[in-house]
Design a protein around this motif. Structure first.
Motif, PDB file in Angstrom:
ATOM      1  N   GLY A   1       0.826  -1.197   0.000  1.00 44.09           N
ATOM      2  CA  GLY A   1       0.000   0.000   0.000  1.00 44.09           C
ATOM      3  C   GLY A   1       0.863   1.251   0.000  1.00 44.09           C
ATOM      4  O   GLY A   1       2.074   1.199   0.236  1.00 44.09           O
ATOM      5  N   ARG A   2       0.229   2.353  -0.248  1.00 46.95           N
ATOM      6  CA  ARG A   2       0.939   3.638  -0.324  1.00 46.95           C
ATOM      7  C   ARG A   2       1.659   3.943   0.997  1.00 46.95           C
ATOM      8  O   ARG A   2       2.809   4.381   0.997  1.00 46.95           O
ATOM      9  N   LYS A   3       0.996   3.695   2.113  1.00 43.60           N
ATOM     10  CA  LYS A   3       1.585   3.992   3.417  1.00 43.60           C
ATOM     11  C   LYS A   3       2.837   3.134   3.651  1.00 43.60           C
ATOM     12  O   LYS A   3       3.864   3.640   4.105  1.00 43.60           O
ATOM     13  N   GLU A   4       2.738   1.841   3.334  1.00 45.45           N
ATOM     14  CA  GLU A   4       3.891   0.951   3.516  1.00 45.45           C
ATOM     15  C   GLU A   4       5.059   1.375   2.620  1.00 45.45           C
ATOM     16  O   GLU A   4       6.215   1.334   3.032  1.00 45.45           O
ATOM     17  N   MET A   5       4.741   1.788   1.394  1.00 41.25           N
ATOM     18  CA  MET A   5       5.803   2.238   0.484  1.00 41.25           C
ATOM     19  C   MET A   5       6.454   3.514   1.011  1.00 41.25           C
ATOM     20  O   MET A   5       7.668   3.680   0.911  1.00 41.25           O
ATOM     21  N   ASP A   6       5.647   4.427   1.550  1.00 39.09           N
ATOM     22  CA  ASP A   6       6.208   5.653   2.135  1.00 39.09           C
ATOM     23  C   ASP A   6       7.159   5.318   3.279  1.00 39.09           C
ATOM     24  O   ASP A   6       8.240   5.905   3.385  1.00 39.09           O
ATOM     25  N   ILE A   7       6.759   4.371   4.121  1.00 41.66           N
ATOM     26  CA  ILE A   7       7.602   3.966   5.252  1.00 41.66           C
ATOM     27  C   ILE A   7       8.913   3.371   4.748  1.00 41.66           C
ATOM     28  O   ILE A   7       9.994   3.711   5.247  1.00 41.66           O
ATOM     29  N   GLN A   8       8.815   2.490   3.754  1.00 48.39           N
ATOM     30  CA  GLN A   8      10.024   1.877   3.207  1.00 48.39           C
ATOM     31  C   GLN A   8      10.918   2.923   2.541  1.00 48.39           C
ATOM     32  O   GLN A   8      12.143   2.852   2.642  1.00 48.39           O
ATOM     33  N   LEU A   9      10.311   3.883   1.868  1.00 43.73           N
ATOM     34  CA  LEU A   9      11.100   4.928   1.218  1.00 43.73           C
ATOM     35  C   LEU A   9      11.815   5.775   2.262  1.00 43.73           C
ATOM     36  O   LEU A   9      12.985   6.119   2.091  1.00 43.73           O
ATOM     37  N   GLN A  10      11.137   6.100   3.360  1.00 44.06           N
ATOM     38  CA  GLN A  10      11.776   6.850   4.447  1.00 44.06           C
ATOM     39  C   GLN A  10      12.952   6.049   5.021  1.00 44.06           C
ATOM     40  O   GLN A  10      14.016   6.611   5.296  1.00 44.06           O
ATOM     41  N   ALA A  11      12.751   4.749   5.199  1.00 43.43           N
ATOM     42  CA  ALA A  11      13.827   3.898   5.715  1.00 43.43           C
ATOM     43  C   ALA A  11      15.004   3.885   4.745  1.00 43.43           C
ATOM     44  O   ALA A  11      16.171   3.977   5.161  1.00 43.43           O
ATOM     45  N   ALA A  12      14.717   3.789   3.462  1.00 45.90           N
ATOM     46  CA  ALA A  12      15.783   3.792   2.454  1.00 45.90           C
ATOM     47  C   ALA A  12      16.538   5.124   2.474  1.00 45.90           C
ATOM     48  O   ALA A  12      17.763   5.147   2.360  1.00 45.90           O
ATOM     49  N   ARG A  13      15.815   6.216   2.649  1.00 48.18           N
ATOM     50  CA  ARG A  13      16.471   7.528   2.732  1.00 48.18           C
ATOM     51  C   ARG A  13      17.396   7.581   3.949  1.00 48.18           C
ATOM     52  O   ARG A  13      18.498   8.126   3.874  1.00 48.18           O
TER      53      ARG A  13
END
Length: 135
Positions: free
Chosen positions: A3-15
């Motif tokens: 989902g969008r929320k999970e992808m946002d979380i993963q993107l923040q972690a990657a950053r």
């Protein structure tokens, strides 16, 4: 698919990983500049720097994959909305066409009723004349 929320979380972690890797690389470069090129620690620092740069490249690739997935998800959502809008438009069009058909049939029924009433009147008059002629 995430989902969008999970992808946002993963993107923040990657950053976060990218930032830490960049900091680690900067620190390793500073240490490398301070060390002598003939020392064992210099070679170890070079190797650590290469590994850190490799992890940074992997983290950047993962972040890009996440961005691509988010963009694809957004496009799919938009396509769904457009598909739903098209379906609604199609249904509205069909409803209007059905309403027009109902109006058309209502007019035809009125005409038939009127014709039937006129025919009944003519038949009654003809029967009256036949009755009068027989008498």
């Amino acid at each position: 698919m995430l989902g969008r929320k999970e992808m946002d979380i993963q993107l923040q972690a990657a950053r976060g990983i990218i930032e830490r890797q960049a900091e680690e690389i900067a620190e390793l470069k500073r240490q490398l500049e301070k060390s002598t090129s003939s020392s064992k620690s210099h070679d170890e620092l070079k190797k650590a720097l290469e590994e850190a740069e490799s992890r940074l490249a992997a983290a950047k690739a993962e972040a890009q994959d996440l961005r691509d997935a988010m963009a694809a998800s957004a496009l799919l959502s938009e396509a769904e909305v457009l598909g739903n809008e098209r379906t609604v438009w199609t249904l509205e069009t069909q409803l209007r066409e059905s309403a027009f058909q109902v109006q058309k049939l209502t007019i035809e029924l009125r005409d038939l009723k009127s014709s039937s009433e006129h025919g009944s009147t003519l038949l009654a008059a003809a029967l009256k004349q036949v009755t009068e002629l027989e008498a």
